[in-house]
Structures are given as structure tokens and as C-alpha cells.
Design a protein around this motif. Structure first.
Motif, PDB file in Angstrom:
ATOM      1  N   ASP A   1      42.016  39.856  33.841  1.00  0.00           N
ATOM      2  CA  ASP A   1      42.649  39.225  34.992  1.00  0.00           C
ATOM      3  C   ASP A   1      44.105  39.676  35.062  1.00  0.00           C
ATOM      4  OD1 ASP A   1      43.133  37.655  37.198  1.00  0.00           O
ATOM      5  OD2 ASP A   1      43.441  35.817  36.034  1.00  0.00           O
ATOM      6  N   ARG A   2      44.301  40.869  35.669  1.00  0.00           N
ATOM      7  CA  ARG A   2      45.634  41.463  35.800  1.00  0.00           C
ATOM      8  C   ARG A   2      45.905  41.735  37.265  1.00  0.00           C
ATOM      9  NH1 ARG A   2      43.873  46.195  32.545  1.00  0.00           N
ATOM     10  NH2 ARG A   2      42.208  44.997  31.614  1.00  0.00           N
ATOM     11  N   GLU A   3      47.142  41.554  37.682  1.00  0.00           N
ATOM     12  CA  GLU A   3      47.500  41.666  39.097  1.00  0.00           C
ATOM     13  C   GLU A   3      47.143  43.022  39.693  1.00  0.00           C
ATOM     14  OE1 GLU A   3      51.396  41.217  42.008  1.00  0.00           O
ATOM     15  OE2 GLU A   3      51.564  40.660  39.908  1.00  0.00           O
ATOM     16  N   GLY A   4      47.566  44.101  39.054  1.00  0.00           N
ATOM     17  CA  GLY A   4      47.287  45.437  39.577  1.00  0.00           C
ATOM     18  C   GLY A   4      45.799  45.737  39.627  1.00  0.00           C
ATOM     19  N   LEU A   5      45.082  45.348  38.572  1.00  0.00           N
ATOM     20  CA  LEU A   5      43.634  45.570  38.520  1.00  0.00           C
ATOM     21  C   LEU A   5      42.929  44.754  39.601  1.00  0.00           C
ATOM     22  CD1 LEU A   5      41.242  46.903  37.110  1.00  0.00           C
ATOM     23  CD2 LEU A   5      41.229  45.000  35.489  1.00  0.00           C
ATOM     24  N   ASN A   6      43.382  43.521  39.807  1.00  0.00           N
ATOM     25  CA  ASN A   6      42.780  42.685  40.848  1.00  0.00           C
ATOM     26  C   ASN A   6      43.009  43.270  42.244  1.00  0.00           C
ATOM     27  OD1 ASN A   6      41.780  40.889  38.967  1.00  0.00           O
ATOM     28  ND2 ASN A   6      43.543  39.528  39.098  1.00  0.00           N
ATOM     29  N   LEU A   7      44.198  43.826  42.483  1.00  0.00           N
ATOM     30  CA  LEU A   7      44.453  44.484  43.773  1.00  0.00           C
ATOM     31  C   LEU A   7      43.571  45.715  43.949  1.00  0.00           C
ATOM     32  CD1 LEU A   7      48.354  44.265  44.008  1.00  0.00           C
ATOM     33  CD2 LEU A   7      46.685  43.128  45.487  1.00  0.00           C
ATOM     34  N   LEU A   8      43.394  46.472  42.870  1.00  0.00           N
ATOM     35  CA  LEU A   8      42.518  47.646  42.912  1.00  0.00           C
ATOM     36  C   LEU A   8      41.097  47.224  43.272  1.00  0.00           C
ATOM     37  CD1 LEU A   8      41.965  50.674  42.382  1.00  0.00           C
ATOM     38  CD2 LEU A   8      41.650  50.068  39.969  1.00  0.00           C
ATOM     39  N   ARG A   9      40.622  46.158  42.665  1.00  0.00           N
ATOM     40  CA  ARG A   9      39.270  45.653  42.957  1.00  0.00           C
ATOM     41  C   ARG A   9      39.098  45.355  44.444  1.00  0.00           C
ATOM     42  NH1 ARG A   9      39.464  41.531  37.939  1.00  0.00           N
ATOM     43  NH2 ARG A   9      37.886  42.459  36.613  1.00  0.00           N
ATOM     44  N   LEU A  10      40.155  44.849  45.065  1.00  0.00           N
ATOM     45  CA  LEU A  10      40.085  44.513  46.492  1.00  0.00           C
ATOM     46  C   LEU A  10      40.089  45.752  47.386  1.00  0.00           C
ATOM     47  CD1 LEU A  10      42.594  41.511  46.614  1.00  0.00           C
ATOM     48  CD2 LEU A  10      40.097  41.401  46.772  1.00  0.00           C
ATOM     49  N   LYS A  11      40.735  46.816  46.953  1.00  0.00           N
ATOM     50  CA  LYS A  11      40.927  48.007  47.790  1.00  0.00           C
ATOM     51  C   LYS A  11      39.756  48.988  47.759  1.00  0.00           C
ATOM     52  CE  LYS A  11      45.124  47.273  49.341  1.00  0.00           C
ATOM     53  NZ  LYS A  11      45.453  47.205  50.735  1.00  0.00           N
ATOM     54  N   VAL A  12      39.079  49.106  46.625  1.00  0.00           N
ATOM     55  CA  VAL A  12      38.043  50.139  46.510  1.00  0.00           C
ATOM     56  C   VAL A  12      36.786  49.753  47.286  1.00  0.00           C
ATOM     57  CG1 VAL A  12      38.846  51.084  44.313  1.00  0.00           C
ATOM     58  CG2 VAL A  12      37.207  49.201  44.304  1.00  0.00           C
ATOM     59  N   GLU A  13      36.095  50.804  47.732  1.00  0.00           N
ATOM     60  CA  GLU A  13      34.860  50.632  48.497  1.00  0.00           C
ATOM     61  C   GLU A  13      33.807  51.603  47.969  1.00  0.00           C
ATOM     62  OE1 GLU A  13      35.957  51.529  52.499  1.00  0.00           O
ATOM     63  OE2 GLU A  13      37.176  49.720  52.727  1.00  0.00           O
TER      64      GLU A  13
ATOM     65  N   GLN B   1      31.920  44.640  31.728  1.00  0.00           N
ATOM     66  CA  GLN B   1      31.876  43.852  32.953  1.00  0.00           C
ATOM     67  C   GLN B   1      32.589  44.575  34.100  1.00  0.00           C
ATOM     68  OE1 GLN B   1      30.151  41.137  33.732  1.00  0.00           O
ATOM     69  NE2 GLN B   1      30.948  41.348  35.798  1.00  0.00           N
ATOM     70  N   LEU B   2      33.762  45.158  33.829  1.00  0.00           N
ATOM     71  CA  LEU B   2      34.499  45.902  34.856  1.00  0.00           C
ATOM     72  C   LEU B   2      33.691  47.100  35.357  1.00  0.00           C
ATOM     73  CD1 LEU B   2      38.163  45.997  33.503  1.00  0.00           C
ATOM     74  CD2 LEU B   2      37.419  45.102  35.709  1.00  0.00           C
ATOM     75  N   ILE B   3      33.119  47.835  34.419  1.00  0.00           N
ATOM     76  CA  ILE B   3      32.339  49.018  34.790  1.00  0.00           C
ATOM     77  C   ILE B   3      31.115  48.612  35.602  1.00  0.00           C
ATOM     78  CG2 ILE B   3      30.918  50.882  33.840  1.00  0.00           C
ATOM     79  CD1 ILE B   3      33.126  51.059  31.610  1.00  0.00           C
ATOM     80  N   LYS B   4      30.456  47.520  35.205  1.00  0.00           N
ATOM     81  CA  LYS B   4      29.299  47.024  35.969  1.00  0.00           C
ATOM     82  C   LYS B   4      29.728  46.587  37.370  1.00  0.00           C
ATOM     83  CE  LYS B   4      26.262  45.366  32.290  1.00  0.00           C
ATOM     84  NZ  LYS B   4      25.671  44.179  31.655  1.00  0.00           N
ATOM     85  N   GLU B   5      30.861  45.897  37.429  1.00  0.00           N
ATOM     86  CA  GLU B   5      31.377  45.429  38.722  1.00  0.00           C
ATOM     87  C   GLU B   5      31.641  46.608  39.660  1.00  0.00           C
ATOM     88  OE1 GLU B   5      35.509  43.385  40.265  1.00  0.00           O
ATOM     89  OE2 GLU B   5      34.716  42.734  38.324  1.00  0.00           O
ATOM     90  N   PHE B   6      32.320  47.624  39.143  1.00  0.00           N
ATOM     91  CA  PHE B   6      32.605  48.801  39.968  1.00  0.00           C
ATOM     92  C   PHE B   6      31.311  49.529  40.321  1.00  0.00           C
ATOM     93  CE2 PHE B   6      37.025  48.707  38.034  1.00  0.00           C
ATOM     94  CZ  PHE B   6      37.639  48.268  39.198  1.00  0.00           C
ATOM     95  N   ASP B   7      30.375  49.618  39.376  1.00  0.00           N
ATOM     96  CA  ASP B   7      29.102  50.290  39.626  1.00  0.00           C
ATOM     97  C   ASP B   7      28.319  49.589  40.733  1.00  0.00           C
ATOM     98  OD1 ASP B   7      27.120  52.326  38.964  1.00  0.00           O
ATOM     99  OD2 ASP B   7      25.931  50.649  38.165  1.00  0.00           O
ATOM    100  N   GLN B   8      28.312  48.257  40.710  1.00  0.00           N
ATOM    101  CA  GLN B   8      27.607  47.496  41.748  1.00  0.00           C
ATOM    102  C   GLN B   8      28.234  47.709  43.125  1.00  0.00           C
ATOM    103  OE1 GLN B   8      27.724  43.518  40.191  1.00  0.00           O
ATOM    104  NE2 GLN B   8      25.977  43.848  38.837  1.00  0.00           N
ATOM    105  N   MET B   9      29.525  48.020  43.143  1.00  0.00           N
ATOM    106  CA  MET B   9      30.217  48.301  44.408  1.00  0.00           C
ATOM    107  C   MET B   9      30.006  49.747  44.835  1.00  0.00           C
ATOM    108  SD  MET B   9      33.824  46.410  43.510  1.00  0.00           S
ATOM    109  CE  MET B   9      34.653  46.875  45.005  1.00  0.00           C
ATOM    110  N   GLY B  10      29.396  50.552  43.962  1.00  0.00           N
ATOM    111  CA  GLY B  10      29.221  51.970  44.256  1.00  0.00           C
ATOM    112  C   GLY B  10      30.473  52.777  43.976  1.00  0.00           C
ATOM    113  N   VAL B  11      31.311  52.272  43.063  1.00  0.00           N
ATOM    114  CA  VAL B  11      32.578  52.911  42.710  1.00  0.00           C
ATOM    115  C   VAL B  11      32.473  53.455  41.292  1.00  0.00           C
ATOM    116  CG1 VAL B  11      35.049  52.516  42.328  1.00  0.00           C
ATOM    117  CG2 VAL B  11      33.885  51.377  44.233  1.00  0.00           C
TER     118      VAL B  11
END
Length: 182
Positions: free
Chosen positions: A44-56, A78-88
Motif C-alpha cells: 500500500d504505497r502512494e506511487g504504486l496505488n496511482l500506477l494501479r489506477l493508470k494502467v490498462e 498478489q501484485l503480479i496476479k492483480e496486474f495479470d488479471q488486468m492484462g498488464v
């Protein structure tokens, strides 16, 4: 496919410059680089959370090193799974590893476990060194800046804690601490 970058250092004494330069050299626009000055133990980091919002879907996140994304295996997975589920996809520049495909996910999971084990070894070595230093008489912490003898001398003259604190330019709680811990 859009390129994004992520950089992290653990403390404010460390510099992001090397990571930022590597991300820019890899083609990431400065406006698409997100960074944090925080421990990698918490996802739970500010920059990482903003990145999560921006990627598609279809985007690629570049990170200089595996341990810059995080140190805890569970959080990394968990982060890698989250990005993978988003197709990132996530690609680590120094390790030449990408999360694209089954083999990439497996390698990243293994490497994140190794990074966590290394962190534990560092903590163990640090604690062992601290215990050894204490056994040799090394005292940790800040050097005392209050003249304890003056505090006791003023107290023996009948002054109260408030008067002692004012005369020495210290806090009243400091006076009490000195008097209660001779």
C-alpha cells in the motif's frame, strides 16, 4: 501498448536517480513513471496505488529490479496476479524477466521468494551484529546531551523540575527522566 515505469527506494537518504534514468532509457515517458520512498514490505504505497489506477489492458510496467516492486513474497505474487488479471505485464530490466506467459510468472514467484529470504538474512545478520556489539559494551542510541550532574545539583539546592528545566533549557519531562533514572 503503453509503457509505464515504477521506481522505489526504502528511505529518503537513498536516491531514485539510477532507477529513473534506466526507465527513461528504456523508453518510458517521465509522466508515466511512478515512484515511492517507502519500504517494500507493504504494497500500500502512494506511487504504486496511482500506477494501479493508470494502467490498462495491454500496458507494460517496467521496473529496474525485482526487489523495487516489493520484498514480501505474498505481496509480490498478489501484485503480479492483480496486474495479470488486468492484462498488464511487468518486466524487470536488470533481471531480463517478464511476467508475460507461464514461465515468466513462475520465475518471478521464485525470485520474489529469494528476495524475501535475503531480506530475512540481512535482518538476522544485523541483529546478530547488534547483539555481539552489546556484549562488547557498545551502547546504542543518541549520546546524552543533558548534564546529569547539573540536574542533580540544582535539585539538591531545592529547585523544582520546572525551575531546573527553565534554567537548563530542557523539557520538564527530561528533568523527571534524569531524576528517576540516576
Amino acid at each position: 501498448m503503453r509503457l509505464f515505469g515504477y521506481a522505489r527506494v526504502s528511505t529518503s537518504q537513498q536516491s531514485l536517480d539510477i532507477q529513473l534514468k534506466a526507465l527513461k532509457n528504456a523508453g518510458v515517458k517521465p509522466s508515466r513513471i511512478f515512484s515511492d520512498q517507502a519500504s517494500g514490505r507493504n504494497a500500500d504505497r502512494e506511487g504504486l496505488n496511482l500506477l494501479r489506477l493508470k494502467v490498462e489492458h495491454g500496458d507494460l510496467i517496467l521496473v529496474k529490479k525485482l526487489d523495487r516492486l516489493g520484498r514480501d513474497t505474498a505481496d509480490m505474487v498478489q501484485l503480479i496476479k492483480e496486474f495479470d488479471q488486468m492484462g498488464v505485464a511487468v518486466k524487470f530490466l536488470d533481471d531480463c524477466i517478464s511476467t508475460e506467459g507461464t514461465m515468466g510468472e513462475m520465475v518471478v514467484t521464485i525470485l520474489s521468494a529469494v528476495a524475501q529470504a535475503e531480506r530475512r538474512r540481512i535482518l538476522e545478520r544485523t541483529n546478530e551484529g547488534r547483539l555481539e556489539a552489546k556484549a562488547k559494551g557498545v551502547q546504542f542510541g543518541r549520546k546524552r546531551s543533558v548534564d546529569r550532574n547539573k540536574v542533580f545539583a540544582l535539585k539538591s539546592q531545592g529547585l523544582g523540575a520546572t525551575a531546573i528545566a527553565k534554567q537548563l533549557g530542557i523539557g520538564r519531562s527530561t528533568v523527571y527522566h534524569v531524576l528517576n533514572n540516576p
